[in-house]
Scaffold this active site. Structure first.
Site, short mmCIF file in Angstrom:
data_model
loop_
_atom_site.label_atom_id
_atom_site.label_comp_id
_atom_site.label_asym_id
_atom_site.label_seq_id
_atom_site.Cartn_x
_atom_site.Cartn_y
_atom_site.Cartn_z
N CYS A 210 32.64 37.86 32.94
CA CYS A 210 32.32 36.68 33.76
C CYS A 210 31.54 35.61 32.99
O CYS A 210 30.87 35.91 31.99
CB CYS A 210 31.52 37.13 34.98
SG CYS A 210 31.52 35.88 36.29
N ASP B 11 26.11 43.59 43.68
CA ASP B 11 25.46 42.92 42.55
C ASP B 11 23.96 42.84 42.79
O ASP B 11 23.46 43.12 43.89
CB ASP B 11 26.07 41.50 42.42
CG ASP B 11 25.86 40.87 41.06
OD1 ASP B 11 25.10 41.42 40.25
OD2 ASP B 11 26.45 39.80 40.81
O1 LIG Z 1 26.71 34.05 36.28
C1 LIG Z 1 26.23 33.13 36.94
O2 LIG Z 1 25.57 32.23 36.39
C2 LIG Z 1 26.44 33.07 38.43
C3 LIG Z 1 25.89 32.01 39.14
C4 LIG Z 1 26.07 31.93 40.50
C5 LIG Z 1 26.77 32.89 41.17
C6 LIG Z 1 27.31 33.97 40.48
C7 LIG Z 1 27.15 34.08 39.12
N1 LIG Z 1 27.66 35.16 38.43
C8 LIG Z 1 28.48 36.10 39.09
C9 LIG Z 1 29.04 37.25 38.41
O3 LIG Z 1 30.11 37.70 38.83
C10 LIG Z 1 28.30 37.97 37.31
O4 LIG Z 1 29.21 38.51 36.41
C11 LIG Z 1 27.51 39.11 37.95
O5 LIG Z 1 26.50 38.54 38.73
C12 LIG Z 1 26.88 40.06 36.91
O6 LIG Z 1 26.08 39.36 36.03
P1 LIG Z 1 25.18 40.10 34.92
O7 LIG Z 1 24.12 40.86 35.63
O8 LIG Z 1 24.64 38.97 34.11
O9 LIG Z 1 26.10 40.98 34.13
#
Ligand SMILES: O=C(O)c1ccccc1NCC(=O)[C@H](O)[C@H](O)COP(=O)(O)O
Length: 202
Positions: free
Chosen positions: A9, A131
Site C-alpha cells: 500500500c 487495522d
Molecule cells: O497509508 C496511509 O497514509 C493511509 C492514510 C489514510 C488512510 C489509510 C492509509 N493507509 C491504509 C492502508 O491500507 C495501510 O496499508 C494500512 O493502514 C497498514 O499500514 P502500515 O501499518 O503502515 O503497514
C-alpha cells in the site's frame, strides 16, 4: 485452502510501480486522502496504474470521500477495488454499490476493542480489513481477533519479521503492508521483494 494474498500500500512514485512489478504482489494500493504523506492526485494515479502489471489489482484508499471522486476513478479504470478507510457506514456502502455495482468494496476497521470487531462482523462490505489506523506502522492487539470468524485482511505494523507468524496464526485472506516496506519514508525495493517472497513461502 487458498494462499494468503498480499497488498503493498501507499505507492506514489513511478519507481514504486517498478518495484511491485518485479515483486508481483496481488494488490497495489493508492491513497486518495490529501492529509496523508502518501496521497496521490487522480492524474498521478492514472499514470501509476497504467504502468502497473495488469495482473496486480489496484486498490483505491479513501477516507469519507465524496461518491463522485470514487466513481470518477472507477470510470477511468484507475482502480479495481475500493477500500473505505474512514467512518463510512453500511448505508454509505449500499449507496456506493448502487453507483458502481460491479466493484469490490473493502472496509477498514481500526481495532481497539471487541466492539470494533462487532461492527466489522456486520459490515456490508465484500471484505473487511482489520487495522491499527491510517498507515501507522503499528500493530493492534492481535489477541482481540482470535475469535473473529469472517474472512479478513490483516493490516497495521506488519513487517518482514512478523508477517509469517501472523499468517500462520490467523490465516487471513490477505496481508496489507505499507510502513514495513519503507526506508526513510519512501518505498524500498529490497524490502518489497523480500516481503512478497516471504509471504509466498510461508
Ligand atoms: O497509508 C496511509 O497514509 C493511509 C492514510 C489514510 C488512510 C489509510 C492509509 N493507509 C491504509 C492502508 O491500507 C495501510 O496499508 C494500512 O493502514 C497498514 O499500514 P502500515 O501499518 O503502515 O503497514
Amino acid at each position: 485452502m487458498d494462499r494468503t494474498k498480499i497488498k503493498i500500500c501507499g505507492l506514489s512514485r513511478l519507481c514504486d510501480i517498478e518495484y511491485v512489478n518485479l515483486a508481483m504482489p496481488d494488490y497495489a494500493g493508492f491513497v486518495f486522502w490529501e492529509q496523508s504523506r502518501r496521497n496521490v492526485s487522480i492524474k498521478k494515479a492514472e499514470k501509476l496504474s497504467k504502468a502497473l502489471d495488469s495482473s496486480i489489482k489496484s486498490v483505491g484508499i479513501f477516507v469519507n470521500a465524496p461518491f463522485e471522486k470514487i466513481i470518477n476513478l472507477c470510470d477511468k479504470n484507475i482502480i479495481d477495488i475500493i477500500q473505505l478507510h474512514g467512518s463510512e457506514d453500511n448505508e454509505y456502502i449500499a449507496k456506493l454499490r448502487e453507483y458502481i455495482p460491479k466493484k469490490v468494496i473493502w472496509k477498514a476497521y481500526k481495532v481497539c476493542s471487541k466492539e470494533d470487531l462487532k461492527a466489522a462482523e456486520s459490515s456490508a462490505a465484500d471484505v473487511v480489513l482489520l487495522d491499527n489506523g491510517y498507515g501507522t506502522g503499528k500493530c493492534f492487539d492481535w489477541s482481540l481477533i482470535e475469535e473473529f470468524t469472517r474472512p479478513f485482511i490483516l493490516a497495521g505494523g506488519l513487517t518482514q519479521e512478523n508477517i509469517c507468524d501472523a499468517i500462520r496464526k490467523f490465516q487471513p485472506y490477505a496481508v496489507d503492508i505499507s510502513s514495513g516496506v519503507e526506508s526513510e519514508g519512501v518505498k524500498d525495493k529490497e524490502k518489497i521483494l523480500k516481503v512478497v517472497t516471504t509471504v509466498r513461502n510461508c
